[in-house]
Design a protein around this motif. Structure first.
Motif, PDB file in Angstrom:
ATOM      1  N   PRO A  49       2.119   7.086  -0.688  1.00  0.00           N
ATOM      2  CA  PRO A  49       1.053   6.370  -0.798  1.00  0.00           C
ATOM      3  C   PRO A  49       1.065   5.858  -2.232  1.00  0.00           C
ATOM      4  N   ALA A  50       0.654   4.519  -2.271  1.00  0.00           N
ATOM      5  CA  ALA A  50       0.545   3.771  -3.804  1.00  0.00           C
ATOM      6  C   ALA A  50      -0.632   3.347  -3.914  1.00  0.00           C
ATOM      7  N   VAL A  51      -1.776   3.524  -3.035  1.00  0.00           N
ATOM      8  CA  VAL A  51      -3.150   2.997  -3.292  1.00  0.00           C
ATOM      9  C   VAL A  51      -4.065   4.076  -2.693  1.00  0.00           C
ATOM     10  N   TRP A  52      -5.167   3.832  -3.195  1.00  0.00           N
ATOM     11  CA  TRP A  52      -6.305   5.147  -3.224  1.00  0.00           C
ATOM     12  C   TRP A  52      -6.491   5.481  -1.417  1.00  0.00           C
ATOM     13  N   TRP A  53      -6.505   4.013  -0.681  1.00  0.00           N
ATOM     14  CA  TRP A  53      -6.839   4.575   0.741  1.00  0.00           C
ATOM     15  C   TRP A  53      -5.680   4.952   1.587  1.00  0.00           C
ATOM     16  N   THR A  54      -4.453   4.730   1.008  1.00  0.00           N
ATOM     17  CA  THR A  54      -3.295   5.517   1.786  1.00  0.00           C
ATOM     18  C   THR A  54      -3.158   7.064   1.559  1.00  0.00           C
ATOM     19  N   ARG A  55      -3.788   7.402   0.309  1.00  0.00           N
ATOM     20  CA  ARG A  55      -3.715   8.612  -0.272  1.00  0.00           C
ATOM     21  C   ARG A  55      -5.034   9.274   0.677  1.00  0.00           C
ATOM     22  N   VAL A  56      -6.040   8.815   0.759  1.00  0.00           N
ATOM     23  CA  VAL A  56      -6.996   9.292   1.430  1.00  0.00           C
ATOM     24  C   VAL A  56      -6.896   9.618   3.046  1.00  0.00           C
ATOM     25  N   ALA A  57      -5.976   8.436   3.501  1.00  0.00           N
ATOM     26  CA  ALA A  57      -5.627   8.533   5.033  1.00  0.00           C
ATOM     27  C   ALA A  57      -4.750   9.845   5.225  1.00  0.00           C
ATOM     28  N   PRO A  93       0.786  -1.150  -0.144  1.00  0.00           N
ATOM     29  CA  PRO A  93      -0.176  -0.014  -0.095  1.00  0.00           C
ATOM     30  C   PRO A  93       0.857   1.220   0.149  1.00  0.00           C
ATOM     31  N   GLU A  94       2.233   1.157  -0.017  1.00  0.00           N
ATOM     32  CA  GLU A  94       3.029   2.521   0.245  1.00  0.00           C
ATOM     33  C   GLU A  94       4.250   2.094  -0.915  1.00  0.00           C
ATOM     34  N   HIS A  95       4.898   2.995  -1.601  1.00  0.00           N
ATOM     35  CA  HIS A  95       6.144   2.977  -2.154  1.00  0.00           C
ATOM     36  C   HIS A  95       6.982   3.628  -1.148  1.00  0.00           C
TER      37      HIS A  95
END
Length: 188
Positions: free
Chosen positions: A155-163, A128-130
């Motif tokens: 962030p690598a995915v939508w939900w880690t960006r939203v968090a 979920p991260e880079h």
């Protein structure tokens, strides 16, 4: 004293430890200079005092390098490698049941010497991260033993960006928990 120092070479074949990583700058967590971290990534550095003396250092180093610290924290750690070594694939799992997040990583460097020991692993597709995270145990000149967790990520995915800002907070809490658990594991 064992002064093995493993670097960026892999285990033959398909390009070594950096093959398939989802970020630039593989191995940047190895040194003490965060300016080596790639631009555009959040940075983390958390140090925890573990105790003092060479016995504490050796116990902490072995606990980190054999995945026991992660497992003692309740982190699912799936790997075929009994010790962290460059090129080793590991999937860490955080959370419970359907909320468990599985994060594939590859060890990009290890160190196991008289005063420093640890490893860094980097994210693979599906994480979920880079980025890269390192766990380094050090025996300081004054005899104190420290764990340092250092990382860079984004962030690598939508939900880690939203968090958003919650992710760095979680990462800092996780790094502090690593230190607390390792301190308990090496009480001599």
């Amino acid at each position: 004293m064992d002064h093995r120092h493993h670097g960026d070479g892999g285990r033959g074949g398909t390009g070594g430890p950096a093959a398939g990583l989802t970020y630039p700058g593989a191995g940047a967590t190895r040194g003490d200079d965060p300016s080596r971290f790639p631009p555009g990534f959040g940075r983390l550095r958390v140090r925890t005092l573990l105790g003092s003396g060479p016995e504490v250092f050796r116990a902490a180093a072995d606990t980190v390098l054999t995945w026991r610290m992660h497992r003692a924290m309740g982190v699912e750690t799936v790997t075929g490698a009994p010790r962290a070594e460059p090129g080793a694939h590991v999937v860490v799992g955080l959370g419970l049941g359907r909320l468990r997040v599985r994060a594939p990583c590859r060890v990009v460097w290890t160190e196991d010497g008289g005063r420093r020991a640890g490893f860094g692993y980097g994210t693979l597709p599906g994480h979920p991260e880079h980025g890269e995270e390192a766990f380094v145990v050090e025996l300081a000149d004054d005899g104190t033993v420290w764990l340092e967790v250092r990382a860079f990520s984004r962030p690598a995915v939508w939900w880690t960006r939203v968090a958003g800002p919650l992710v760095p907070l979680f990462q800092r809490l996780y790094a502090r928990r690593c230190g607390a658990v390792l301190r308990r594991c090496v009480r001599i």
